[in-house]
Design a protein around this motif. Structure first.
Motif, PDB file in Angstrom:
ATOM      1  N   ASP B  16       0.841  -1.191   0.000  1.00  0.00           N
ATOM      2  CA  ASP B  16       0.000   0.000   0.000  1.00  0.00           C
ATOM      3  C   ASP B  16       0.884   1.253   0.000  1.00  0.00           C
ATOM      4  O   ASP B  16       1.681   1.462   0.907  1.00  0.00           O
ATOM      5  CB  ASP B  16      -0.890  -0.038   1.248  1.00  0.00           C
ATOM      6  N   GLY B  18       0.121   4.339   0.453  1.00  0.00           N
ATOM      7  CA  GLY B  18      -0.140   5.240   1.590  1.00  0.00           C
ATOM      8  C   GLY B  18       0.619   4.784   2.814  1.00  0.00           C
ATOM      9  O   GLY B  18       1.311   5.571   3.461  1.00  0.00           O
ATOM     10  N   HIS B  19       0.502   3.482   3.103  1.00  0.00           N
ATOM     11  CA  HIS B  19       1.194   2.943   4.262  1.00  0.00           C
ATOM     12  C   HIS B  19       2.697   3.123   4.113  1.00  0.00           C
ATOM     13  O   HIS B  19       3.399   3.470   5.074  1.00  0.00           O
ATOM     14  CB  HIS B  19       0.866   1.456   4.445  1.00  0.00           C
ATOM     15  N   ASP B  21       4.262   5.416   2.381  1.00  0.00           N
ATOM     16  CA  ASP B  21       4.614   6.821   2.575  1.00  0.00           C
ATOM     17  C   ASP B  21       4.677   7.157   4.051  1.00  0.00           C
ATOM     18  O   ASP B  21       5.608   7.814   4.523  1.00  0.00           O
ATOM     19  CB  ASP B  21       3.576   7.729   1.895  1.00  0.00           C
ATOM     20  N   LEU B  22       3.632   6.657   4.797  1.00  0.00           N
ATOM     21  CA  LEU B  22       3.587   6.958   6.226  1.00  0.00           C
ATOM     22  C   LEU B  22       4.842   6.449   6.930  1.00  0.00           C
ATOM     23  O   LEU B  22       5.428   7.153   7.752  1.00  0.00           O
ATOM     24  CB  LEU B  22       2.357   6.320   6.872  1.00  0.00           C
ATOM     25  N   TRP B  25       7.848   8.596   5.805  1.00  0.00           N
ATOM     26  CA  TRP B  25       7.836   9.949   6.409  1.00  0.00           C
ATOM     27  C   TRP B  25       8.263   9.882   7.859  1.00  0.00           C
ATOM     28  O   TRP B  25       8.975  10.722   8.357  1.00  0.00           O
ATOM     29  CB  TRP B  25       6.423  10.572   6.348  1.00  0.00           C
ATOM     30  N   ASN B  26       7.760   8.847   8.549  1.00  0.00           N
ATOM     31  CA  ASN B  26       8.060   8.777   9.975  1.00  0.00           C
ATOM     32  C   ASN B  26       9.489   8.344  10.260  1.00  0.00           C
ATOM     33  O   ASN B  26      10.062   8.740  11.271  1.00  0.00           O
ATOM     34  CB  ASN B  26       7.056   7.873  10.689  1.00  0.00           C
ATOM     35  N   LYS B  29      11.142  11.540   9.935  1.00  0.00           N
ATOM     36  CA  LYS B  29      10.907  12.395  11.094  1.00  0.00           C
ATOM     37  C   LYS B  29      11.663  11.884  12.316  1.00  0.00           C
ATOM     38  O   LYS B  29      12.037  12.681  13.180  1.00  0.00           O
ATOM     39  CB  LYS B  29       9.413  12.433  11.429  1.00  0.00           C
ATOM     40  N   LYS B 123       0.311  -0.671  12.706  1.00  0.00           N
ATOM     41  CA  LYS B 123       0.182   0.520  11.876  1.00  0.00           C
ATOM     42  C   LYS B 123      -1.013   1.340  12.349  1.00  0.00           C
ATOM     43  O   LYS B 123      -1.974   0.768  12.845  1.00  0.00           O
ATOM     44  CB  LYS B 123       0.000   0.107  10.413  1.00  0.00           C
ATOM     45  N   PRO B 124      -1.127   2.624  12.181  1.00  0.00           N
ATOM     46  CA  PRO B 124      -0.052   3.436  11.585  1.00  0.00           C
ATOM     47  C   PRO B 124       1.080   3.674  12.591  1.00  0.00           C
ATOM     48  O   PRO B 124       0.819   3.866  13.750  1.00  0.00           O
ATOM     49  CB  PRO B 124      -0.764   4.738  11.257  1.00  0.00           C
ATOM     50  N   HIS B 127       6.487   8.307  14.558  1.00  0.00           N
ATOM     51  CA  HIS B 127       7.956   8.379  14.596  1.00  0.00           C
ATOM     52  C   HIS B 127       8.505   8.113  15.983  1.00  0.00           C
ATOM     53  O   HIS B 127       9.594   7.580  16.130  1.00  0.00           O
ATOM     54  CB  HIS B 127       8.494   9.697  14.014  1.00  0.00           C
TER      55      HIS B 127
END
Lengths: 635, 153
Positions: B16, B18-19, B21-22, B25-26, B29, B123-124, B127
């Protein structure tokens, strides 16, 4: 022909006369009794039956005439033939006196042996004939069948006891002289009556079943045999009321068996171990319908013709074992019709024993359970599919939910990150735009995020519960003896915070232990207790009581609260998935608890129900089957 | 700045976007700057580890220098198959695996640990969690790969 000896009585006061006479009469066919006085003779006549008495006239004390008079006066001796023996009274006068008294003959002394012998032998013969006809009459009288002779006028002339009783009369005399209609009732069937007499006229005999009329007017069925003889029509009548009733009963039962919706098969008792097994003696219409075999095809065959490659051997062995032991058996078999189609057969086989306990037949009642079986399988499959569906959908829903949750967080953080930029950017806007932007930043975006998060949370918890519900349905339980008191205590400890906070008083009675899945039981009792606490009425101090009792097939536990109660018209909603009752917006929970419990209790062959009164309280009951114990002890 | 080790790269196996990316991103971060590779299913992950098919000529780190973040439900080949393969294959046997899951299904968790995953995350992923994950991973990695942990020493 074998003949009984016949008694003859000689009476004389003179011993030498008696001996002389005895010698004259000496004959293996005769028993010669001797009496030396009238008194002795009369006594002997009372205990013995004589063909003739040879009575000396001239005796002291009681002479022959006197003895004869006394004989005539007594019923038992009245008809006994008397032959006077005399030497002196040869005059006619005496002879006449003797005949008047009832003598049948005179013998004059000195006796001529041949004459005496031949005269006595006539009486012996007469006696024998009378005996014979008496015996024959006895046979007729003692017959169970009614016997009657009709004369030319079609009236009864002779009837036996059986007929008298049968027709409801007291004595033969009551019946004699009555018309034939009593045994051939023309009012019952005039055509039959005509036919009977026509046949009697033609062939002299008729045989068949007719109705007789009783004295009280009632009719009863008889089998009759009528024969024209020289003495009249001889009728032999047998009451067949009971046989008819039995036949009627039989016909009724036959019709029930024949038309039953279930298959009925009767087989021979033997041979159980032979290669083809006992032969079929009877099958009913349902058997023909289900199997496709006609009666003619089935009878004489063995039930093995219904078996095929998928028929379970162990079930067949179960039947065989029961047959060998002469016991009942109940099995479900996969059978085959004449055309080779499979059908499920629920079969109960019962031995029919005679009074000596020997098996005469095996009867089996069989039911085609194919549609039920298919339906069961369909339901199982559908349930399975539903569980899988629930699992997959709730599982698949989680992925987008995770995205929603995650990106919400990202947005929130991004918004925070952007705050200084927005702040500084705001100053470059017109007053109007700045107000709009501020509103977007302070209200629209945070609100949108808040509602997205709330919605996500809600969806998350619902899918979570759905997932758990589908897991509960698929979970295999393991039953063991559990300490219910301890489980309930643990459950209450878990809720201790709530109980303390709301100041609820909880009473737990001594609870019976039970065999169940411990995890499931904890879930059930925990949920019911939790519910009781949740739905308490804040207006009064909460009271909760836990009880249990053992019944025949179940153990029942109950949790009673003094909460707000459930309105009657909402009661049914309590047990529906996703339902909550009444004004409970502020009460946490997704209304799934009861659905879990129902699923778990189903697996315990139990159920949940409740009794409730608004503003008084609610009692939830749940039952757990004792059957689980048996399952466990089998293992 | 937190680093697993300088030499270690992260392989994210997630279908996925979206998953993915999350997670990325984290990681960012959380300040994790190790190289990150992403593949979209179990089969691609195996190709990556074995340097075959699309990765035959790619310049990628060896399994010895990898940490794998592994999703469970994926098309083509799911996470369970990947763990099974990794743990049974000599060259990848010691690869640290962190499972990523959407639901806290006990059976799922048990199954993953039985198959041999090292850590588990729901999930989600945020960080802050990733930071603690990295610390745990460090603890796992230290005894396993003494020479690799040398970057921190």
């Amino acid at each position: 022909m074998w003949l009984d000896k016949v008694n003859v009585l000689l009476v004389d006061d003179h011993e030498p006369n008696l001996i002389a006479l005895e010698q004259v009469l000496e004959n293996p066919e005769l028993n010669i009794h001797k009496a030396s006085s009238g008194q002795e003779a009369l006594e002997m006549m009372l205990t013995n039956e004589y063909a003739i008495v040879l009575l000396d006239v001239n005796m002291p004390e009681m002479d022959g005439f006197e003895v004869a008079k006394l004989m005539k006066a007594r019923k038992e001796t009245r008809n006994l033939p008397i032959s006077f023996v005399t030497a002196i009274n040869k005059e006619k006068k005496y002879a006449i006196q003797g005949y008047e008294i009832g003598a049948v003959d005179y013998l004059y002394k000195p006796l001529e042996p041949e004459v005496v012998k031949s005269k006595v032998s006539v009486f012996v013969e007469l006696f024998r004939l009378r005996k014979q006809s008496e015996n024959r009459l006895n046979v007729i009288q003692s017959s169970m069948d009614g016997i009657a002779i009709l004369n030319e006028d079609m009236r009864f002339v002779s009837v036996n006891d059986a007929l008298v009783n049968m027709l409801g009369y007291k004595e033969e005399i009551d019946l004699e002289g009555e018309l034939y209609e009593l045994i051939v009732d023309p009012s019952k069937d005039i055509e039959l009556t005509k036919e009977i007499f026509k046949q009697l006229g033609n062939s002299g005999r008729w045989k068949g079943e007719i109705y007789c009329k009783r004295r009280d007017g009632g009719a009863f069925p008889v089998s009759a045999s009528l024969n024209q003889s020289s003495n009249g029509i001889i009728c032999i009548i047998r009451d067949i009321t009971e046989r008819k009733a039995a036949e009627e009963q039989m016909r009724m039962l036959q019709s029930v068996v024949e038309n039953a919706n279930d298959m009925v098969v009767v087989t021979d008792p033997m041979p159980i171990n032979a290669p083809d097994g006992p032969k079929i003696r009877y099958v009913n219409a349902a058997f023909e319908r289900v199997t496709g075999y006609s009666k003619e095809e089935a009878i004489g065959q063995t039930p093995r013709m219904l078996q095929g490659k998928k028929t379970a051997r162990e079930q067949l062995n179960k039947i065989k074992q029961a047959l060998i032991e002469g016991k009942e058996a109940h099995v479900e078999l996969l059978n085959y019709t004449k055309n080779g189609y499979e059908y499920y057969n629920d079969l109960r086989i019962v031995p029919v024993k005679n009074s000596r306990g020997e098996v005469q037949y095996f009867t089996s009642i069989q039911r085609d359970t194919t549609s039920r079986k298919t339906m069961e399988q369909d339901i199982k499959r559908a349930n399975k599919e539903l569980e899988t569906f629930t699992y997959i959908t709730s599982h698949d829903m989680r992925s987008p939910l995770v995205s929603l949750k995650g990106f919400c967080g990202e947005l929130e953080e991004a918004l925070d990150t952007l705050q200084p930029a927005i702040e500084s950017g705001l100053s470059s806007l017109s007053e109007q735009d700045m107000a709009k932007a501020q509103r977007a930043r302070d209200l629209y975006i945070p609100s949108a995020l808040k509602y997205i998060k709330l919605g996500t949370q809600k969806l998350d918890s619902v899918t979570g519960l759905l997932l758990e519900l589908s897991r509960t349905g698929r979970r295999d339980l393991s039953f063991e003896a559990i300490d219910v008191n301890q489980l309930v205590r643990a459950s209450l400890d878990g809720l201790g915070h709530q109980i303390k906070q709301s100041d609820i008083s909880v009473t737990v009675d001594e609870l019976p232990d039970v065999v169940a899945d411990p995890g499931a039981f904890a879930q059930i009792i925990g949920n019911v207790l939790d519910n009781a606490i949740k739905y308490l009425d804040p207006k009064r101090p909460g009271e909760i009581r836990v009880q249990g009792k053992v019944e025949q097939a179940h153990t029942i536990y109950s949790v009673t609260d003094n909460g707000r109660g459930i309105p009657k018209n909402q009661m049914h909603k309590v047990f529906e998935v996703f339902r909550r009752v009444g004004d409970v917006e502020h009460i946490a929970g997704e209304g799934m608890g009861i659905a879990f419990i129902k699923t778990l209790l189903n697996k315990h062959h139990g159920r949940i129900w409740c009794e409730s009164e608004v503003d008084v309280g609610t009692t939830f009951f749940f039952s757990i089957s004792h059957h689980l114990e048996q399952q466990m002890s089998v293992q | 700045m937190t680093k697993v080790t300088d030499e270690v790269s992260v392989l994210l196996v997630e279908d996925d976007d979206g998953h993915a990316d999350l997670v990325m991103w984290n990681l960012e971060k959380a300040g994790i700057q190790n190289p990150l590779y992403r593949v979209k299913n179990g089969q691609q992950a195996l190709n990556f580890l074995l340097k075959q098919e699309e990765f035959m000529d790619a310049e990628i780190p060896s399994p010895d220098n990898l940490v794998m973040l592994l999703d469970i439900n994926m098309p083509v080949m799911d996470g369970y198959e990947v763990i099974k393969f990794v743990r049974s294959h000599e060259g990848t046997r010691l690869l640290p695996i962190v499972m990523l899951t959407t639901a806290e299904d006990k059976r799922e968790v048990t199954k993953c640990y039985e198959l041999g995953c090292n850590l588990f995350m729901k999930k989600p992923i945020e960080h802050s969690e990733l930071t603690s994950l990295i610390q745990q991973l460090g603890a796992i990695l230290a005894p396993m790969r003494v020479p690799l942990a040398g970057g921190q020493s």
